[in-house]
Design an enzyme around this catalytic site. Structure first.
Site, PDB file in Angstrom:
ATOM      1  N   THR A   1       0.845  -1.206   0.000  1.00  0.00           N
ATOM      2  CA  THR A   1       0.000   0.000   0.000  1.00  0.00           C
ATOM      3  C   THR A   1       0.878   1.252   0.000  1.00  0.00           C
ATOM      4  O   THR A   1       0.648   2.184  -0.781  1.00  0.00           O
ATOM      5  CB  THR A   1      -0.959  -0.010   1.209  1.00  0.00           C
TER       6      THR A   1
ATOM      7  N   ASN B   1      -5.411 -10.056  -7.483  1.00  0.00           N
ATOM      8  CA  ASN B   1      -5.589 -10.609  -6.134  1.00  0.00           C
ATOM      9  C   ASN B   1      -6.899 -11.376  -5.979  1.00  0.00           C
ATOM     10  O   ASN B   1      -6.996 -12.292  -5.175  1.00  0.00           O
ATOM     11  CB  ASN B   1      -5.510  -9.491  -5.091  1.00  0.00           C
TER      12      ASN B   1
ATOM     13  N   GLN C   1       0.932  -9.870  -5.897  1.00  0.00           N
ATOM     14  CA  GLN C   1       0.474 -11.261  -5.876  1.00  0.00           C
ATOM     15  C   GLN C   1       1.368 -12.180  -6.703  1.00  0.00           C
ATOM     16  O   GLN C   1       1.219 -13.397  -6.636  1.00  0.00           O
ATOM     17  CB  GLN C   1      -0.986 -11.348  -6.378  1.00  0.00           C
TER      18      GLN C   1
ATOM     19  N   ALA D   1       5.887  -8.544   1.609  1.00  0.00           N
ATOM     20  CA  ALA D   1       6.376  -9.805   2.176  1.00  0.00           C
ATOM     21  C   ALA D   1       5.266 -10.742   2.642  1.00  0.00           C
ATOM     22  O   ALA D   1       5.369 -11.960   2.492  1.00  0.00           O
ATOM     23  CB  ALA D   1       7.326  -9.503   3.343  1.00  0.00           C
ATOM     24  N   HIS D   2       4.186 -10.198   3.225  1.00  0.00           N
ATOM     25  CA  HIS D   2       3.201 -11.089   3.854  1.00  0.00           C
ATOM     26  C   HIS D   2       2.344 -11.855   2.847  1.00  0.00           C
ATOM     27  O   HIS D   2       1.530 -12.690   3.231  1.00  0.00           O
ATOM     28  CB  HIS D   2       2.318 -10.326   4.852  1.00  0.00           C
TER      29      HIS D   2
ATOM     30  N   CYS E   1      -9.602  -6.440   1.435  1.00  0.00           N
ATOM     31  CA  CYS E   1     -10.127  -5.125   1.786  1.00  0.00           C
ATOM     32  C   CYS E   1     -11.598  -5.027   1.417  1.00  0.00           C
ATOM     33  O   CYS E   1     -12.368  -4.350   2.073  1.00  0.00           O
ATOM     34  CB  CYS E   1      -9.371  -4.036   1.040  1.00  0.00           C
TER      35      CYS E   1
END
Ligand code: PLP
Length: 380
Positions: A70, A146, A174, A194-195, A321
């Site tokens: 983001t 995503n 992604q 990273a996540h 989201c």
């Protein structure tokens, strides 16, 4: 609980956890500090930058560490609006809100959407014609979607933009850690987080054209050549690199193909069990881990996602989201679906640890939920 929501967040990989703990112990100093402990942390970051640059195919100085995608997306849109204050920005109609909303924030009514086809793939002919006209400040097309996992022709988009002398931003959030990242460094801007691939939450990277000035989003200290202020997350960065390098090794070993076959078997079985279902983006190339499927109504509310949750499966509706909101997905709408069908979409996204047995268990659960819905008079 069987976790099939990796496109929202992938659990920390053991290698990333080990790298994180090691870095916490070895590099407790602030990389900007003047003593040896600071210098050691700074050297560890410089080495991480070189490793990531080697994978992407860019210069180490093209890379900034961020708090995630983001922030990276916001930095790019903010920079582009400053660099060309009168120009428009062209975004694919299926970009993540991190791109869409930041474009709206800084470009206001100068946002143009690149249409997608029914499979959710960007229309390159539209873009080619558009690039022949008034030059936009930036073109943004993600690498992989995503919600649907649909892959975008980012290499071709990059070539078109380079020929037209327009900066290209590829939000590869992604893609990174699921497909090889080699070649992404040719894009002017690239975002990763990273996540999404087994690294820790709250850390990511942004590739920028290192030879040019980049307008920072965050002001403060002089970190990262004054392009991103704030103390760097040393353990986070090193854990992210560990997760990425492990994923790249899996890709080299051909592990994605085996997982794609498992996912495809599941998708085919869903279509056999639910003949009126629809796999979103079925005609396009998709990430090996994702199935986005519009299922028939499961006897009214609660929805599939809630019923699957009760049955022990974590899956999602649209993007993390958007889920929870009742608005139809802009991605599925751009692909020509009506709001009612879009509301029945379920996004299932596995990870490197997901097994064929877990896909099969999900299939059994879907069939059981449908049978229960058919029997229960309350749910009709
Ligand atoms: N871009 C895409 C394509 C995403 O899927 C996401 C997260 O879902 C983001 C950007 C935002 O990432 P982060 O959570 O790192 O801010």
């Amino acid at each position: 609980m069987i976790y099939l929501d990796h496109n929202a967040s992938s659990p920390l990989a053991p290698t990333a956890r080990a790298a994180w703990l090691e870095a916490e112990e070895r590099f407790p100093g602030n990389p900007s500090s003047p003593h040896r402990m600071g210098a050691r942390a700074e050297a560890a970051l410089a080495e991480a930058r070189r490793r990531l640059a080697g994978l992407l195919g860019c210069a180490a100085t093209d890379l900034l560490w961020t708090s995630g995608a983001t922030e990276a997306c916001n930095t790019v849109l903010h920079h582009a609006a400053w660099a060309a204050p009168e120009a428009a920005v062209c975004l694919s109609a299926v970009e993540h809100p991190a791109v869409r909303e930041s474009a709206r924030q800084w470009f206001r009514d100068r946002v143009e959407e690149i249409p997608v086809d029914r499979d959710g793939v960007v229309d390159l002919r539209w873009l080619q014609a558009r690039l022949a006209g008034h030059r936009p400040a930036l073109v943004a097309v993600m690498a992989a979607n995503n919600e649907t996992g649909v892959l975008q022709p980012w290499r071709e988009t990059q070539s078109l933009c380079a020929a037209a002398g327009v900066d290209f931003f590829c939000d590869a959030t992604q893609w990174v850690g699921r497909l090889p990242v080699g070649g992404l460094g040719a894009c002017a801007f690239v975002a990763g987080s990273a996540h999404k691939f087994g690294g820790p939450r709250g850390v990511g990277f942004l590739k920028v054209p290192g030879s040019r000035a980049v307008r920072p989003l965050l002001h403060g200290g002089g970190q990262l050549e004054r392009r991103r202020a704030g103390t760097e997350n040393v353990p986070g960065v090193l854990a992210m690199l560990a997760a990425l390098e492990e994923a790249e090794m899996r890709l080299t070993a051909g592990e994605a193909e085996r997982r794609r076959a498992e996912r495809d078997r599941f998708a085919a079985a869903v279509m056999a069990a639910f003949p009126t279902a629809r796999i979103n983006g079925a005609g396009a190339e998709r990430l090996w881990n994702t199935v986005s499927v519009v299922l028939p109504a499961a006897g009214g509310r609660p929805r599939w996602v809630v019923k699957l949750d009760k049955a022990g499966f974590a899956v999602s509706t649209g993007s993390a989201c958007a889920s929870g909101s009742e608005k139809p997905s802009h991605v599925l709408t751009a692909m020509g679906q009506d709001a009612e069908a879009a509301a029945r979409a379920v996004r299932i996204s596995g990870g490197w640890q997901t097994t064929g047995a877990e896909w099969e268990a999900l299939l059994t659960a879907l069939a059981r939920i449908r049978a229960e819905a058919a029997e229960s008079p309350r749910s009709r």
